[in-house]
Scaffold this motif. Structure first.
Motif, mmCIF file in Angstrom:
data_model
loop_
_atom_site.group_PDB
_atom_site.id
_atom_site.type_symbol
_atom_site.label_atom_id
_atom_site.label_comp_id
_atom_site.label_asym_id
_atom_site.label_seq_id
_atom_site.Cartn_x
_atom_site.Cartn_y
_atom_site.Cartn_z
ATOM 1 N N UNK A 85 0.562 -1.171 0.077
ATOM 2 C CA UNK A 85 -0.027 0.090 0.074
ATOM 3 C C UNK A 85 0.840 1.272 0.132
ATOM 4 N N UNK A 86 1.914 1.360 0.809
ATOM 5 C CA UNK A 86 2.549 2.429 0.858
ATOM 6 C C UNK A 86 3.597 2.746 -0.387
ATOM 7 N N UNK A 87 4.093 1.611 -1.054
ATOM 8 C CA UNK A 87 4.870 1.795 -2.221
ATOM 9 C C UNK A 87 3.787 2.282 -3.347
ATOM 10 N N UNK A 88 2.546 1.641 -3.458
ATOM 11 C CA UNK A 88 1.713 2.115 -4.505
ATOM 12 C C UNK A 88 1.012 3.674 -4.340
ATOM 13 N N UNK A 89 1.024 4.022 -2.968
ATOM 14 C CA UNK A 89 0.578 5.240 -2.711
ATOM 15 C C UNK A 89 1.826 6.361 -2.978
ATOM 16 N N UNK A 90 3.122 5.936 -3.014
ATOM 17 C CA UNK A 90 4.114 6.906 -3.267
ATOM 18 C C UNK A 90 4.276 7.100 -4.659
ATOM 19 N N UNK A 91 3.472 6.462 -5.751
ATOM 20 C CA UNK A 91 3.374 6.466 -7.115
ATOM 21 C C UNK A 91 2.270 7.653 -7.378
ATOM 22 N N UNK A 92 1.564 8.136 -6.400
ATOM 23 C CA UNK A 92 0.558 9.155 -6.735
ATOM 24 C C UNK A 92 1.231 10.511 -6.858
ATOM 25 N N UNK A 93 1.136 11.325 -7.896
ATOM 26 C CA UNK A 93 1.764 12.623 -8.065
ATOM 27 C C UNK A 93 1.528 13.455 -7.001
ATOM 28 N N UNK A 94 2.681 14.329 -6.408
ATOM 29 C CA UNK A 94 2.798 15.145 -5.509
ATOM 30 C C UNK A 94 2.462 14.618 -3.935
ATOM 31 N N UNK A 95 2.669 13.305 -3.909
ATOM 32 C CA UNK A 95 2.334 12.495 -2.719
ATOM 33 C C UNK A 95 3.943 12.383 -1.853
ATOM 34 N N UNK A 96 4.003 12.499 -0.600
ATOM 35 C CA UNK A 96 5.260 12.025 -0.069
ATOM 36 C C UNK A 96 5.415 10.562 -0.021
ATOM 37 N N UNK A 97 6.270 10.236 -0.505
ATOM 38 C CA UNK A 97 7.034 8.798 -0.679
ATOM 39 C C UNK A 97 7.611 8.360 0.727
ATOM 40 N N UNK A 98 6.931 7.599 1.503
ATOM 41 C CA UNK A 98 7.404 7.187 2.706
ATOM 42 C C UNK A 98 8.319 6.103 2.746
ATOM 43 N N UNK A 99 7.976 5.043 1.889
ATOM 44 C CA UNK A 99 8.928 3.998 1.668
ATOM 45 C C UNK A 99 10.304 4.382 1.241
ATOM 46 N N UNK A 100 10.392 5.294 0.574
ATOM 47 C CA UNK A 100 11.780 5.771 -0.011
ATOM 48 C C UNK A 100 12.786 6.087 1.065
ATOM 49 N N UNK A 101 12.419 6.514 2.153
ATOM 50 C CA UNK A 101 13.027 6.976 3.423
ATOM 51 C C UNK A 101 13.589 5.684 4.262
ATOM 52 N N UNK A 102 14.780 5.680 4.705
ATOM 53 C CA UNK A 102 15.445 4.677 5.496
ATOM 54 C C UNK A 102 14.728 4.719 6.883
ATOM 55 N N UNK A 103 14.236 5.756 7.590
ATOM 56 C CA UNK A 103 13.591 5.736 8.859
ATOM 57 C C UNK A 103 12.544 4.873 8.638
ATOM 58 N N UNK A 104 11.629 4.827 7.657
ATOM 59 C CA UNK A 104 10.453 3.883 7.675
ATOM 60 C C UNK A 104 10.834 2.462 7.323
#
Length: 231
Positions: A85-104
């Motif tokens: 869900x988080x990876x797919x939500x990161x593909x939405x335009x102008x959406x903060x990509x959570x899974x691309x951060x090491x802390x997550x």
């Protein structure tokens, strides 16, 4: 147009479509909808959609020692749904990509890895310690093998988290570059614009597949770590 290609990873550079708190609220709601038990006699649309995903992760878990460790299959299945869900939500335009951060990613991988280590040493300390020395090695090589095995075990959560974050970051950077060049070529070359638009559409489909594969690989490696548990 964003200032640079790394601006998509800064939540304060622009107003996202979903704020961070709302994003996590939506994610939690979707997780509840995905992993809740089905009480219906006939299958619903949500159960029809999530059944193949459940079968995929549970098939992998049965191939490892995860099923022998009580309570491990449930969090791994939940993490699998969360990452999808988080990876797919990161593909939405102008959406903060959570899974691309090491802390997550480190927050998901480190507790599972640490719990396996603590559980293994609590259950059988002697066998867990013996795992750091392979059988049949010469005596003069034993200190080096112990050091290598210890290092490989300690860096597992870092490599696991870096792999997911790096793959997600690389995909978003490429999409950002395609969007920047497509916008720049809009008024200069129609042929280049059409080519870049078609390429971006194809890469979006490829990135969707990457999101699913990276979620599976993340849970696959966590399940494989359970094979080193002292049974």
């Amino acid at each position: 147009m964003m200032p640079d290609i790394f601006s998509s990873f800064d939540p304060y550079m622009y107003n996202t479509l979903f704020p961070t708190n709302s994003m996590f609220l939506m994610m939690n709601t979707l997780i509840i909808l995905f992993i809740q038990s089905s009480f219906w006699v006939m299958s619903t649309r949500s159960s029809t959609f999530k059944t193949p995903i459940k079968e995929t992760i549970f098939t992998q878990l049965t191939r490892t020692s995860t099923t022998q460790l009580k309570g491990l299959s449930t969090p791994l299945s939940a993490i699998f749904f969360i990452l999808i869900i988080v990876n797919l939500m990161g593909l939405i335009p102008y959406t903060f990509s959570t899974s691309s951060h090491l802390i997550f990613t480190l927050t998901l991988g480190l507790p599972i890895w640490m719990s396996l280590i603590i559980s293994s040493f609590s259950h059988n300390p002697k066998k867990s310690t013996a795992h750091f020395l392979p059988d049949g090695a010469p005596d003069w090589l034993n200190p080096f093998l112990v050091l290598i095995e210890t290092t490989s075990v300690l860096v597992r959560p870092l490599t696991l988290s870096f792999r997911l974050a790096a793959n997600m970051s690389a995909g978003h950077i490429v999409l950002s570059l395609m969007g920047i060049y497509c916008a720049s070529a809009w008024f200069s070359s129609l042929t280049t614009t059409i080519f870049l638009t078609i390429s971006a559409m194809g890469y979006i489909l490829f990135e969707v597949a990457i999101c699913l594969i990276q979620a599976y690989i993340f849970c696959l490696l966590l399940s494989l770590y359970s094979d080193d548990h002292a049974h």
